[in-house]
Design an enzyme around this catalytic site. Structure first.
Site, short mmCIF file in Angstrom:
data_model
loop_
_atom_site.label_atom_id
_atom_site.label_comp_id
_atom_site.label_asym_id
_atom_site.label_seq_id
_atom_site.Cartn_x
_atom_site.Cartn_y
_atom_site.Cartn_z
N ASP A 181 0.89 -1.16 0.00
CA ASP A 181 0.00 0.00 0.00
C ASP A 181 0.93 1.21 0.00
O ASP A 181 1.56 1.51 1.01
CB ASP A 181 -0.90 0.00 1.24
CG ASP A 181 -1.89 1.16 1.25
OD1 ASP A 181 -1.61 2.19 0.58
OD2 ASP A 181 -2.93 1.06 1.91
N HIS A 182 1.03 1.88 -1.14
CA HIS A 182 2.09 2.90 -1.26
C HIS A 182 1.92 4.05 -0.28
O HIS A 182 2.88 4.76 0.03
CB HIS A 182 2.17 3.42 -2.70
CG HIS A 182 1.05 4.35 -3.10
ND1 HIS A 182 -0.11 3.90 -3.70
CD2 HIS A 182 0.92 5.68 -2.97
CE1 HIS A 182 -0.89 4.92 -3.94
NE2 HIS A 182 -0.31 6.02 -3.51
N HIS A 212 -6.02 2.62 1.67
CA HIS A 212 -5.32 3.82 2.14
C HIS A 212 -5.96 4.42 3.40
O HIS A 212 -5.29 4.65 4.41
CB HIS A 212 -5.30 4.89 1.05
CG HIS A 212 -4.62 4.47 -0.22
ND1 HIS A 212 -3.65 3.50 -0.25
CD2 HIS A 212 -4.77 4.89 -1.49
CE1 HIS A 212 -3.24 3.34 -1.50
NE2 HIS A 212 -3.91 4.17 -2.27
#
Length: 486
Positions: free
Chosen positions: A171-172, A234
């Site tokens: 999950d960047h 996110h």
């Protein structure tokens, strides 16, 4: 030798994010001295043809502080090769195996920048050819599933071939510097902990807004939507970090143990609660930064009668001792008024003002943690304005990270790639985290699927549907940009 194999190596994510991040790590001396990069995709390309694409990607998207000299570029390209891969062709994986040097100590990182439908065929072939033994790790991109059941099936299949500590669910957002600073802010500063609970905090707001539309992803996005694309990963990851209890130490599993407790404590909505505590919207034609933009249903790849949501607002609650009764307002959307990612902690108001009615209502203290476009932490307090009499206004105690340190800022993908190469799982999502997140999202999706009238429209370039403001206003709250000092 450390080997990095990028499946989907000719795709948009590889071009825009992964290859530039890998190059930045290389030119800044963060990669092992013995390193090789193998691109893998269905297209038939020679090594040299792939290197031309890699060079173009670096020129277009690598950070400005990366060394773009011809010498550095040539050195990186010399480490780069290409392997044609069909996920269902065993012969392709045999050829790939010949390019990879494996050992018990040197890591091999397989990055699956592909659709989730080929995760399992790829991993199965890697396993059959003995490529996931020893120090091999596999990075899988989101979305991991469409609901709790499909995510469970994918995870069970991955675990058939891999150990949990070999699976890096990326999950960047977790790679952003400010997200990691949240841990430092929470657990390295004694003055905040006594205030970090239902007694002192009125509400928590977490917003991720984008000015862009769906761009070239219309077909994918219309099958995904904002709830799956942004909230399930996110936003819920940010919720878990903000709300988690102090872990026993900074080890990856100790941190992830506390995060999953938060996700499991999220109050699961009934269908009736979904209609009252969620808002979904879809942008129509408008203007962003003064430029006209088309509506969602006119975007390429999007059906003209699509009911897919591009905006979500939710009033979430956490059923535990620390947070009972404190609303967590979550919001995300495309074609919004500005691009930002922000966490606002609104503290409870003072019990009584000694400054009289002339001063008007005072906005309570708030802590604003900005993740983008700039990283900062601001604590807003009341202070007297200069001049006669007492007139109060907000004053921000501001920590601007760009000014506070001249050290190089590491982009999120670069950080996560390096963590995966080093075997650090702290910033990657564990299987029980993923399951808990989907278990909370599923009832919302189910209720929406049975509600044909609930989708609101909003003008591109605005802050979303009016119903989003009402979601807070009915409880005496307002989104940060809507609050007007009295």
């Amino acid at each position: 030798m450390t080997t990095f194999v990028l499946f989907g190596g000719t795709g948009d994510l590889a071009k825009r994010k992964i290859i530039p991040a890998l190059y930045s790590a290389y030119v800044n001396g963060r990669l092992a001295a013995s390193f090789s990069f193998i691109g893998a995709a269905r297209e038939a390309l020679t090594d040299e043809e792939f290197r031309v694409r890699v060079a173009a990607s670096i020129e277009a998207y690598a950070s400005e502080d990366a060394d773009h000299s011809a010498e550095k570029m040539a050195a990186f390209l010399a480490l780069t090769t290409y392997s044609k891969i069909n996920a269902h062709e065993a012969g392709d994986f045999e050829q790939l195996k010949q390019r990879i040097h494996t050992s018990e100590t040197d890591p091999t990182l397989f990055y699956l920048a592909t659709g989730p439908d080929i995760f399992i065929p790829v991993v199965e072939q890697l396993s059959k050819h003995g490529l996931v033994e020893g120090n091999a790790r596999v990075v899988v991109e989101k979305p991991l599933g469409r609901d709790a059941q499909s995510a469970k099936e994918i995870n069970q299949s991955l675990r058939t071939y891999l150990n949990e500590n070999q699976i890096y669910r990326i999950d960047h957002y977790l790679g952003k510097e400010m997200v990691q600073n949240l841990l430092a802010l929470r657990f390295a500063n004694s003055f905040l902990e006594p205030l970090w609970n239902r007694k002192w905090i009125q509400d928590v707001q977490i917003s991720i807004s984008e000015q862009v539309g769906v761009e070239s992803r219309g077909d994918f996005y219309d099958r995904t939507g904002a709830l799956r694309d942004m909230v399930q990963n996110h936003l819920l990851q940010l919720v878990s970090i903000v709300a988690m209890e102090p872990p026993v130490n900074a080890n990856p599993d100790a941190i992830r143990d506390e995060k999953v407790k938060v996700l499991r404590a999220l109050h699961k909505f009934t269908p009736e609660e979904v209609s009252k505590k969620t808002v979904r919207g879809q942008y129509r034609a408008g203007a962003v930064d003064g430029k006209p933009v088309i509506g969602y249903q006119a975007e390429p790849g999007v059906p003209t009668a699509s009911r897919n949501e591009t905006f979500v607002a939710i009033r979430a609650e956490i059923d535990n001792w620390r947070w009972a009764g404190v609303p967590f307002y979550l919001r995300t959307g495309k074609r919004m008024a500005s691009r930002c990612a922000e966490i606002t902690i609104n503290f409870k108001p003072i019990p009584y003002s000694i400054f009289g009615k002339a001063q008007g209502p005072l906005r309570s203290n708030r802590l604003v943690i900005s993740l983008q476009p700039e990283e900062s932490v601001q604590l807003f307090m009341k202070a007297k304005e200069p001049g006669e009499g007492i007139r109060l206004s907000d004053v921000a105690l501001n920590l601007d990270f760009a000014e506070a340190s001249n050290l190089r800022r590491v982009e999120s993908y670069e950080r996560l790639l390096l963590d995966a190469m080093h075997g650090d799982l702290t910033l990657f999502v564990r299987d029980d985290e993923l399951s808990a997140a989907w278990a909370w999202i599923d009832p919302i999706m189910s209720a929406w699927s049975n509600d044909s009238e609930g989708l609101k429209s909003y003008i591109a370039g605005s802050w979303g549907p009016a119903a989003s403001s009402y979601l807070l206003a009915q409880h005496g709250a307002a989104w940060g940009e809507e609050y007007v000092e009295g």
